[in-house]
Structure formats: structure tokens, C-alpha cells
Design an enzyme around this catalytic site. Structure first.
Site: not given
Ligand code: PMM
Length: 370
Positions: A304, A344
Site C-alpha cells: 500500500k 492478505r
Molecule cells: N485492499 C484492497 C483490496 N481488497 N480487502 C480487504 N479485506 N482489505 C483491504 O485492505 C483490501 C481488500 C486494495 O488493494 P489491492 O490492490 O491489493 O487489491
């Protein structure tokens, strides 16, 4: 909720010099004990209530000063949370991200193509992913919504194909769908997903919580204050830590009242969603407060923007997303230390390794433990 290792048994475990000297002389025996211990580590169970596994020597390593006596019991006093219907290997889980999008900030559309997404899913499984999180809508700051049909077109065939993978069929790995829409969640469930990851926490689509309750699958509610297009205008807090906790508590109450089962509900502070970098760091510094919610917690800070800012070059240019993986891994260690249910992440193996280190430390008794 917090995990601790407790050692029960004879209290003079480091005090026997004769035994210590013998252990130091006998290199071969120690090697054997280490091999045995490595096997034990690969098993990775937290719940340890029997005699030490290295019954062969009775002397698991406990630093340079001594050994545990035969019969010493090592116990994890509290357990990491488990979410019903999902893998429960006894450590913090690793959720690998598959963004089937052309515009996610974190991987720049590398897995937009169906075959590339599938290949990536198989790679993440091979690296040890416990969960694969398949998403078809970018939620980067400023992003516009994707059309519902397009979201389905991107995600469902990938989920259906992944569901046929041996690791998914035998339950080692589960599929999650990253969506704010009930219709997508339902079709993803029918295609094989067992977790709905809803960054809006049920606020974007009024049908989402009733649908998740009806399907009976696990459900992630993230802290969310509005859609990505203008969410950063809502990044105002007196105290980001207690406000995120309290807003999550209200979301969880709503979900439970609507029939989501308590053993399937996961909460997520939503790093970067309606939060400045400073807000993210404050949350990270006070993760313990989130445990007051009494629910399994998901940690999602991988690549991020605030990490890019932290790692900016001397001219102040943020480090690009692909260069943020080492910092992400450091945060995985932090999350595992704070008993998060899962992280994640975009690259799975480094996080699995970081969790293995934390897990091993957690299960190593110290001289003061009794
Ligand atoms: N961030 C992203 C996408 N999905 N889901 C959860 N539960 N928490 C998050 O902080 C989150 C998410 C955005 O990031 P990406 O581009 O890595 O998918």
C-alpha cells in the site's frame, strides 16, 4: 485472543550443569534433536499439551544456557482464532491476492487475462497460500466502479477453474471473492468460493449481508467510509484507532443481527481506505485495541501507498508497488505477533516464512516461563 506459550513442569529446567555439559559434548545427539524439531515445526500446531516431541533426547534447544527436562509440557495458553469452514493450520493464515483487473495499483493489471490469473493462482497455492482472494474491481483511491456484468465476467470463470485445483478440492486452500456486490458473491459461492471479502462491510449493497447470511459462508467486513472515488475526503478522525474500532463494532453488530454466524465473521481495519499514511501508522501501533472487538482480524497492508511513502527515494518519489514487498513482509511479522487471523498479500512465500519465524518464537519457552 492473544497467544502465549506457557511452560509447565519442573521449574529448575536450566539449572542442571551435568546435563548441560553432556548436551554440549554430544553433537550428534543435538543434530538429531534439531532434525526432529524441524519436523515438528513443519507440522506447525499451536496447541501443544503433551510432553515435548523430542522425547528421543528430552532436550529441546532452549538457548545456550540449558535444556528443558524430560516431561516438560509446552502449552499455548490461548489459541489463534479459527473461522468455520476455512483452513485452520494453527498459525496466521496467508491470503494471496489475485486481482483480475486492468488497473489495480498493486500489480498493474498483470493478471487481467484469465490464463494469467489462473497461473498466478496455481503459483500462490504452490507458495503455500491458505486462501486465494479473487477480485474483479480495483479499489485504489480514486477508482471508479466497475460494471456488475464486467465484474462477473472477470471473476467467476477464474473462481470456477481454481475450484478444480487439488489444493482447493482437498480443503488445504480456500477461495475468497473480493466484492461489494451480493450478486457477485452469490455466483462466486456457487462457483466454489467459501469466503466473501467485502471491503464495504455491507454498506455498498444492502443485499450483501442478507446474502452472506443465507449462504452461510465466512464474511470479511472491512472498515469503510465510502467508495474509492472520493474516500480520501473522509479521512478525518479525532482518534483513528478508537473510531475504527467503534465503527467496525457497529458493522459487526449489524451483520450478526442479520444472521451472519459469529464463527464466520472476520473484521479488517482497512488500511488505506479513508485513511492517510499517518492514520495507518497509528492503527498499526495500536493493533491490540482492535482485539477488543473479539473477532478474528484480517490484516491487509500489502504494497500500500504508505509503504511507498516510507521508502521514498532521496527526491521524495514514492517507491513503486512492486518494490514494497520486503516492507510488506515486515508487517506480516508484526501482524502475526499481534495474533491476526490472516494477512492478505501479493507474494505468499515471504509472508509464510515470516509467520513461521513468529510462530516458532511463540512456541519457544523462555527461562522465566512457568
Ligand atoms: N485492499 C484492497 C483490496 N481488497 N480487502 C480487504 N479485506 N482489505 C483491504 O485492505 C483490501 C481488500 C486494495 O488493494 P489491492 O490492490 O491489493 O487489491
Amino acid at each position: 485472543m492473544r497467544g502465549r506459550v506457557k511452560v509447565a513442569g519442573p521449574s529448575n529446567w536450566c539449572g542442571n550443569e551435568a546435563e548441560r555439559d553432556a548436551a554440549e559434548r554430544d553433537e550428534a545427539e543435538r543434530d538429531e534433536a534439531e532434525r526432529h524439531e524441524a519436523e515438528r515445526d513443519r507440522g506447525g500446531a499451536h496447541r501443544r499439551t503433551g510432553p515435548p516431541d523430542d522425547a528421543h533426547t528430552g532436550r529441546p534447544a532452549c538457548g545456550a544456557t540449558g535444556t528443558l527436562p524430560r516431561g516438560t509440557r509446552v502449552t499455548r495458553v490461548t489459541e489463534l482464532p479459527v473461522v468455520a469452514g476455512l483452513p485452520a493450520p494453527g498459525r496466521t493464515l496467508v491470503m494471496g491476492v489475485i486481482n483480475v483487473t486492468p488497473d489495480s495499483f498493486s500489480d498493474g493489471g498483470s493478471f487481467f487475462d484469465h490464463d494469467a490469473a489462473l497461473r498466478h493462482g496455481r503459483e500462490l497455492i504452490a507458495e503455500g497460500a491458505d486462501i486465494l482472494d479473487v477480485g474483479g474491481e480495483s479499489t485504489r483511491p480514486g477508482a471508479a466502479r466497475v460494471d456488475p456484468e464486467e465484474e462477473l465476467r472477470r471473476t467467476i470463470p477464474v473462481i470456477r477453474a481454481l475450484a478444480d485445483e487439488p489444493a482447493i478440492r482437498d480443503g488445504r486452500t480456500a477461495i475468497s471473492v473480493d466484492t461489494m456486490r451480493a450478486a457477485t458473491a452469490r455466483q462466486a459461492y456457487e462457483a466454489g468460493a467459501r469466503l466473501i471479502n467485502d471491503v464495504s462491510g455491507g454498506q455498498a449493497d444492502p443485499a450483501m449481508i442478507p446474502t452472506a447470511a443465507e449462504l452461510g459462508c465466512a464474511y470479511v467486513q472491512m472498515h469503510w467510509r465510502g467508495h474509492s472515488v472520493d474516500m480520501q475526503s473522509r479521512a478525518h478522525y479525532q482518534n483513528v484507532v478508537t473510531e475504527v474500532r467503534d465503527e467496525l463494532a457497529r458493522l459487526a453488530d449489524r451483520a450478526l443481527a442479520a444472521g451472519i454466524r459469529a464463527d464466520r465473521l472476520v473484521l479488517d481495519p482497512g488500511f488505506g481506505f479513508a485513511k492517510t499514511g499517518e492514520h495507518n501508522w497509528q492503527l498499526l501501533q495500536h493493533l491490540d485495541v482492535l482485539h477488543e472487538l473479539g473477532r478474528p482480524l484480517l490484516f491487509a497492508a500489502s504494497r500500500k501507498r504508505f509503504l511507498g511513502t516510507l521508502l521514498a527515494d532521496p527526491d521524495g518519489n514514492p517507491r513503486p508497488p512492486l518494490g514494497r514487498d520486503d516492507a510488506t513482509t515486515a508487517l506480516t511479522g508484526w501482524a502475526a505477533q499481534h495474533d491476526f487471523w490472516a494477512v492478505r498479500v501479493h507474494t505468499v512465500r515471504p509472508s509464510r516464512d515470516a509467520i513461521a519465524v513468529v510462530d516458532r518464537l511463540r512456541r519457544t519457552p523462555g527461562p522465566g516461563d512457568s
